[in-house]
Design an enzyme around this catalytic site. Structure first.
Site, PDB file in Angstrom:
ATOM      1  N   TYR A 148       0.784  -1.170   0.120  1.00 59.35           N
ATOM      2  CA  TYR A 148       0.056  -0.127  -0.178  1.00 59.35           C
ATOM      3  C   TYR A 148       0.949   1.224  -0.015  1.00 59.35           C
ATOM      4  CZ  TYR A 148      -4.940  -1.197   0.802  1.00 59.35           C
ATOM      5  OH  TYR A 148      -6.053  -1.477   0.321  1.00 59.35           O
ATOM      6  N   LYS A 215       1.461 -13.634   6.536  1.00 54.25           N
ATOM      7  CA  LYS A 215       1.465 -14.667   5.491  1.00 54.25           C
ATOM      8  C   LYS A 215       3.054 -14.959   5.586  1.00 54.25           C
ATOM      9  CE  LYS A 215      -0.223 -17.238   1.920  1.00 54.25           C
ATOM     10  NZ  LYS A 215      -0.918 -18.512   2.543  1.00 54.25           N
ATOM     11  N   ASP A 266      -4.571 -17.012   5.411  1.00 53.57           N
ATOM     12  CA  ASP A 266      -5.634 -17.808   4.624  1.00 53.57           C
ATOM     13  C   ASP A 266      -6.467 -18.530   5.991  1.00 53.57           C
ATOM     14  OD1 ASP A 266      -3.088 -18.835   4.774  1.00 53.57           O
ATOM     15  OD2 ASP A 266      -3.155 -20.228   3.204  1.00 53.57           O
ATOM     16  N   ASP A 290      -6.914  -4.802   5.111  1.00 54.15           N
ATOM     17  CA  ASP A 290      -7.961  -4.446   4.447  1.00 54.15           C
ATOM     18  C   ASP A 290      -8.818  -5.600   4.056  1.00 54.15           C
ATOM     19  OD1 ASP A 290      -8.946  -2.525   2.603  1.00 54.15           O
ATOM     20  OD2 ASP A 290      -7.946  -3.087   0.863  1.00 54.15           O
TER      21      ASP A 290
END
Ligand code: NAP
Length: 399
Positions: A148, A215, A266, A290
């Site tokens: 971002y 992640k 996930d 987000d």
């Protein structure tokens, strides 16, 4: 009226205070009008005239562009600088054409590094979950780094060519010629200050756990490092009050301790669907935040009920999580709850907790009676559907 200031490391808030209000684009003016009505009624109910707010109309976004030819006028930046906090409706982000997102720009100018998004179920609101009352989470999303940060180059730009050549010459890494390139910086400084804020919040609000969503199994030196730095901050700076999940004896949390755990991104998504009550505060890099905050919002009624705040060391801008929903602009239709609850967070932030309590209770009672705007009404055949402004009036009647 007077301004909020910072004195001895704390906010000083006068009883009669000026607060900048950016109404926003699209449905922004509709929800802003509704929210202001609710704020004023709640302040009056809480303090009977002893405390007051005067809203300073402040321009940004498409409406600013139409009025003064600038998406983010310098005057707006000055106003927020002078008043420390602001509240805003959603702003149009022009697609392409080189105009940067005003939201991202504001976050960077004021170094609003923590995006705080509480997601809590209100009784009566339609939800896809069987036990939605188990959802009560606060997302702490890093706001200034990650993909971002806006460091990216178009596939055929000179910059992209240079980066490709550099990577090939220096590291033997081949990137296809038709690939756009983006960078994903995640720093120890940025991570640690966010984790510090999340832990302080957990202590203040008596929350039980903080889950690091990352992640890191794939992106080891960005998301994996984020995980490590979060754990390190907890251990080194808050070792007396925090404990890692792996250190728990038989899964039991010792009294007064905040458990720090981590989940891969996930997995986090299925966890919030299957076992939402095990998650309290979730801390994550920008992009994960987000996604997960919208997914969580979906569990408790959708974007129309999801508030948020962008907070730095003192500066703070409170805003709805959703965008401008342009197809509904001017129809007095959309749900103003997200902005109203963002306002409640703002009153909490300036120490006017009585106001936020009254707002919460008003919304709670209104939802319990199934008085809903279109977004929630379409999910519940027993609902009484009202317009945006009528919803605000119902909240005031139910305070
Ligand atoms: P959006 O404006 O959030 O709208 C997506 C959908 O969410 C709407 O069509 C509507 O669903 C629902 N929704 C949004 N606001 C709602 C409300 N107050 N009450 C009830 N439902 C609501 O997202 P978008 O269409 O992707 O983006 C439109 C513009 O907003 C873009 O320019 C985008 O860049 C900008 N944006 C700004 C911000 C911000 O200022 N913070 C954030 C996100 C997007 P239904 O169609 O199902 O009724």
């Amino acid at each position: 009226m007077a301004k909020i200031s910072v004195e001895n490391g704390r906010l000083k808030v006068p009883d009669e205070v000026d607060i900048p209000f950016i109404e926003g684009d699209g449905t922004g003016p509709d929800i802003s009008r509704a929210a202001k009505m609710v704020f004023e009624a709640a302040i009056k109910k809480a303090y009977g005239g002893k405390r007051k707010v005067s809203w300073i109309e402040t321009l940004a976004g498409e409406s600013a562009y139409k009025k003064v030819g600038k998406w983010l006028p310098e005057e707006t930046i000055e106003i927020i600088k002078n008043h420390i906090i602001a509240i805003k409706g959603p702003l149009t982000t022009p697609v392409g054409g080189g105009v940067r997102s005003i939201n991202v720009t504001l976050r960077q100018i004021f170094d609003l590094y923590a995006c705080v998004r509480p997601v809590k179920y209100f009784k009566g609101v339609p939800s896809p979950l069987r036990y939605p009352e188990k959802v009560d989470c606060v997302v702490f999303r890093e706001n200034t780094e990650d993909v971002y940060a806006g460091i990216e180059w178009k596939y055929d730009s000179e910059e992209a060519k240079k980066v490709r050549k550099f990577l090939k010459d220096e590291f033997g890494i081949e990137i296809r010629e038709d690939a756009g390139i983006g960078l994903k910086p995640i720093s120890e400084f940025g991570t640690r200050r966010l984790m510090r804020k999340a832990i302080k919040y957990a202590i203040d609000k008596k929350r039980k756990s903080i889950t690091i969503m990352h992640k890191g199994n794939i992106m080891k030196f960005t998301e994996g490092a984020f995980r490590e730095w979060c754990y390190k901050t907890a251990k080194e700076e808050f070792g007396d009050i925090t404990i890692q999940e792996s250190e728990l004896a038989e899964g039991k949390t010792p009294d007064g301790k905040i458990v720090i755990k981590d989940r891969i991104a996930d997995n986090m998504f299925q966890q919030i669907l299957t076992r939402p009550d095990e998650y309290d505060i979730i801390i994550c890099p920008n992009l994960n935040g987000d996604y997960i905050s919208d997914a969580l919002a979906g569990l408790v009624g959708g974007l129309g009920v999801a508030p948020g705040a962008n907070i730095g060391d003192f500066y703070a801008i409170f805003e709805a999580t959703h965008g401008t929903a342009p197809k509904y602009a001017g129809l007095d239709k959309v749900n103003p709850t997200s902005l109203i609850l963002s306002g409640a967070m703002m009153f909490d932030y300036i120490g006017w907790e009585e106001v936020s309590k009254i707002i919460y209770e008003g919304i709670e009672r209104t939802f319990k009676k199934k008085i809903f705007t279109y977004d929630l009404a379409r999910q519940d055949p027993e609902a009484k559907e009202v317009k945006c402004s009528e919803f605000a009036k119902a909240v005031i009647d139910n305070m």
